[in-house]
Scaffold this motif. Structure first.
Motif, PDB file in Angstrom:
ATOM      1  N   GLU A  52       0.932  -1.231  -0.120  1.00 30.28           N
ATOM      2  CA  GLU A  52      -0.001  -0.001   0.055  1.00 30.28           C
ATOM      3  C   GLU A  52       0.910   1.228  -0.138  1.00 30.28           C
ATOM      4  O   GLU A  52       0.578   2.471  -0.739  1.00 30.28           O
ATOM      5  CB  GLU A  52      -1.067   0.021   1.219  1.00 30.28           C
ATOM      6  CG  GLU A  52      -0.485  -0.088   2.643  1.00 30.28           C
ATOM      7  CD  GLU A  52       0.025  -1.394   3.015  1.00 30.28           C
ATOM      8  OE1 GLU A  52       0.936  -1.356   4.104  1.00 30.28           O
ATOM      9  OE2 GLU A  52      -0.089  -2.413   2.376  1.00 30.28           O
ATOM     10  N   ALA A  53       1.871   1.273   0.707  1.00 31.25           N
ATOM     11  CA  ALA A  53       2.874   2.516   0.754  1.00 31.25           C
ATOM     12  C   ALA A  53       3.627   2.556  -0.652  1.00 31.25           C
ATOM     13  O   ALA A  53       3.738   3.463  -1.150  1.00 31.25           O
ATOM     14  CB  ALA A  53       3.978   2.396   1.734  1.00 31.25           C
ATOM     15  N   GLN A  55       2.482   1.650  -3.471  1.00 33.81           N
ATOM     16  CA  GLN A  55       1.286   2.247  -4.512  1.00 33.81           C
ATOM     17  C   GLN A  55       0.894   3.421  -4.519  1.00 33.81           C
ATOM     18  O   GLN A  55       0.813   4.265  -5.091  1.00 33.81           O
ATOM     19  CB  GLN A  55      -0.111   1.254  -4.296  1.00 33.81           C
ATOM     20  CG  GLN A  55      -1.017   1.640  -5.189  1.00 33.81           C
ATOM     21  CD  GLN A  55      -0.809   1.538  -6.570  1.00 33.81           C
ATOM     22  OE1 GLN A  55      -0.012   0.604  -7.033  1.00 33.81           O
ATOM     23  NE2 GLN A  55      -0.978   2.433  -7.584  1.00 33.81           N
ATOM     24  N   ALA A  56       0.775   4.146  -3.117  1.00 30.16           N
ATOM     25  CA  ALA A  56       0.749   5.532  -2.456  1.00 30.16           C
ATOM     26  C   ALA A  56       1.843   6.308  -3.414  1.00 30.16           C
ATOM     27  O   ALA A  56       1.656   7.282  -3.774  1.00 30.16           O
ATOM     28  CB  ALA A  56       0.507   5.565  -1.107  1.00 30.16           C
ATOM     29  N   LEU A  57       2.952   5.735  -3.228  1.00 28.83           N
ATOM     30  CA  LEU A  57       4.293   6.436  -3.944  1.00 28.83           C
ATOM     31  C   LEU A  57       3.981   6.764  -5.136  1.00 28.83           C
ATOM     32  O   LEU A  57       4.486   7.752  -5.868  1.00 28.83           O
ATOM     33  CB  LEU A  57       5.581   5.983  -3.386  1.00 28.83           C
ATOM     34  CG  LEU A  57       6.062   6.115  -1.993  1.00 28.83           C
ATOM     35  CD1 LEU A  57       7.249   5.234  -1.721  1.00 28.83           C
ATOM     36  CD2 LEU A  57       6.679   7.732  -1.551  1.00 28.83           C
ATOM     37  N   LYS A  58       3.849   5.621  -6.052  1.00 29.81           N
ATOM     38  CA  LYS A  58       3.765   5.569  -7.308  1.00 29.81           C
ATOM     39  C   LYS A  58       2.165   6.680  -7.763  1.00 29.81           C
ATOM     40  O   LYS A  58       2.585   7.076  -8.985  1.00 29.81           O
ATOM     41  CB  LYS A  58       3.149   3.983  -7.844  1.00 29.81           C
ATOM     42  CG  LYS A  58       4.270   2.999  -7.799  1.00 29.81           C
ATOM     43  CD  LYS A  58       3.859   1.668  -8.239  1.00 29.81           C
ATOM     44  CE  LYS A  58       4.973   0.641  -8.219  1.00 29.81           C
ATOM     45  NZ  LYS A  58       4.620  -0.644  -8.617  1.00 29.81           N
ATOM     46  N   GLU A  59       1.528   6.703  -6.852  1.00 30.13           N
ATOM     47  CA  GLU A  59       0.345   7.498  -7.357  1.00 30.13           C
ATOM     48  C   GLU A  59       0.724   8.981  -6.982  1.00 30.13           C
ATOM     49  O   GLU A  59       0.192   9.965  -7.339  1.00 30.13           O
ATOM     50  CB  GLU A  59      -0.733   7.452  -6.617  1.00 30.13           C
ATOM     51  CG  GLU A  59      -1.357   6.024  -7.009  1.00 30.13           C
ATOM     52  CD  GLU A  59      -2.487   5.418  -5.878  1.00 30.13           C
ATOM     53  OE1 GLU A  59      -2.925   6.275  -5.153  1.00 30.13           O
ATOM     54  OE2 GLU A  59      -2.988   4.381  -6.296  1.00 30.13           O
ATOM     55  N   THR A  60       1.932   9.334  -6.527  1.00 31.12           N
ATOM     56  CA  THR A  60       2.270  10.702  -6.193  1.00 31.12           C
ATOM     57  C   THR A  60       3.799  10.753  -6.725  1.00 31.12           C
ATOM     58  O   THR A  60       4.757  10.654  -5.754  1.00 31.12           O
ATOM     59  CB  THR A  60       2.443  11.239  -4.858  1.00 31.12           C
ATOM     60  OG1 THR A  60       3.025  10.299  -4.025  1.00 31.12           O
ATOM     61  CG2 THR A  60       0.886  10.968  -4.325  1.00 31.12           C
ATOM     62  N   ARG A  63       6.570  12.627  -4.718  1.00 35.39           N
ATOM     63  CA  ARG A  63       6.909  12.061  -3.445  1.00 35.39           C
ATOM     64  C   ARG A  63       7.942  10.850  -3.761  1.00 35.39           C
ATOM     65  O   ARG A  63       8.803  10.540  -2.920  1.00 35.39           O
ATOM     66  CB  ARG A  63       5.906  11.549  -2.533  1.00 35.39           C
ATOM     67  CG  ARG A  63       5.336  12.613  -1.854  1.00 35.39           C
ATOM     68  CD  ARG A  63       4.299  12.065  -0.824  1.00 35.39           C
ATOM     69  NE  ARG A  63       3.638  13.208   0.029  1.00 35.39           N
ATOM     70  CZ  ARG A  63       2.885  13.355   0.769  1.00 35.39           C
ATOM     71  NH1 ARG A  63       1.908  12.077   1.059  1.00 35.39           N
ATOM     72  NH2 ARG A  63       1.962  14.095   1.185  1.00 35.39           N
ATOM     73  N   LEU A  64       7.403  10.124  -4.923  1.00 32.17           N
ATOM     74  CA  LEU A  64       8.292   9.138  -5.192  1.00 32.17           C
ATOM     75  C   LEU A  64       9.914   9.583  -5.616  1.00 32.17           C
ATOM     76  O   LEU A  64      10.911   8.973  -5.250  1.00 32.17           O
ATOM     77  CB  LEU A  64       7.779   8.519  -6.430  1.00 32.17           C
ATOM     78  CG  LEU A  64       8.457   7.128  -7.081  1.00 32.17           C
ATOM     79  CD1 LEU A  64       8.863   6.293  -6.092  1.00 32.17           C
ATOM     80  CD2 LEU A  64       7.623   6.645  -8.232  1.00 32.17           C
ATOM     81  N   LEU A 141       4.724   9.140   3.417  1.00 41.79           N
ATOM     82  CA  LEU A 141       3.682   9.475   3.038  1.00 41.79           C
ATOM     83  C   LEU A 141       2.914  10.560   3.815  1.00 41.79           C
ATOM     84  O   LEU A 141       1.748  10.937   3.362  1.00 41.79           O
ATOM     85  CB  LEU A 141       2.590   7.972   3.360  1.00 41.79           C
ATOM     86  CG  LEU A 141       3.335   6.885   2.559  1.00 41.79           C
ATOM     87  CD1 LEU A 141       2.706   5.633   3.425  1.00 41.79           C
ATOM     88  CD2 LEU A 141       3.170   7.124   1.241  1.00 41.79           C
TER      89      LEU A 141
END
Length: 142
Positions: A52-53, A55-60, A63-64, A141
């Motif tokens: 989940e972390a 995936q969250a990075l991939k969506e931002t 931040r990635l 995150l």
């Protein structure tokens, strides 16, 4: 020789990191700028991150990119230089400080062992490491 990006494209066991570089938009930096030292987590290390972390990075992508800059140091640092370093701390492009040292026969960056050192590139050097360098996931995150 090839650029850091071209080297990653042909290197085994780093496709997960390369995919993250592309999502973050850091391809041009690793192709055209430098010199850099890049500590590249192997595929297993990237896959060990909480799904989940990741995936969250991939969506931002911003931040990635920030997280990936924890793996990039301006200038070239070869494994043979580590034992003679007066200050075993190096600063990343993200602004974090990493501790680098020799423990027995191993070179360790923070808690990540370098599995394969000194892959020379036109614009720097790559070291394959066994874990991802980053702050606590909560900081990333936040």
């Amino acid at each position: 020789m090839a650029s850091i990006l071209e080297t990653l494209e042909t290197e085994e066991n780093v496709s997960e990191f390369l995919s993250l570089v592309r999502i973050a938009g850091l391809e041009d930096m690793l192709r055209n700028r430098g010199p850099f030292t890049v500590f590249v987590p192997g595929d297993e290390a990237v896959r060990s991150l909480p799904a989940e972390a990741l995936q969250a990075l991939k969506e931002t992508p911003e931040r990635l990119a920030d997280m990936l800059r924890w793996h990039v140091v301006v200038g070239e640092l070869f494994a043979s230089e580590v034992p003679s370093m007066r200050n075993p701390t190096i600063k990343t492009m993200q602004g974090a400080e990493l501790d680098i040292s020799r423990i027995g026969e191993d070179i360790v960056v923070n808690d990540a062992r370098i599995a394969r050192a000194d892959i020379e590139c036109d614009n720097g050097v790559v070291h394959i490491i066994e874990s991802v360098l980053m702050p606590q996931m909560a900081e990333v995150l936040a």
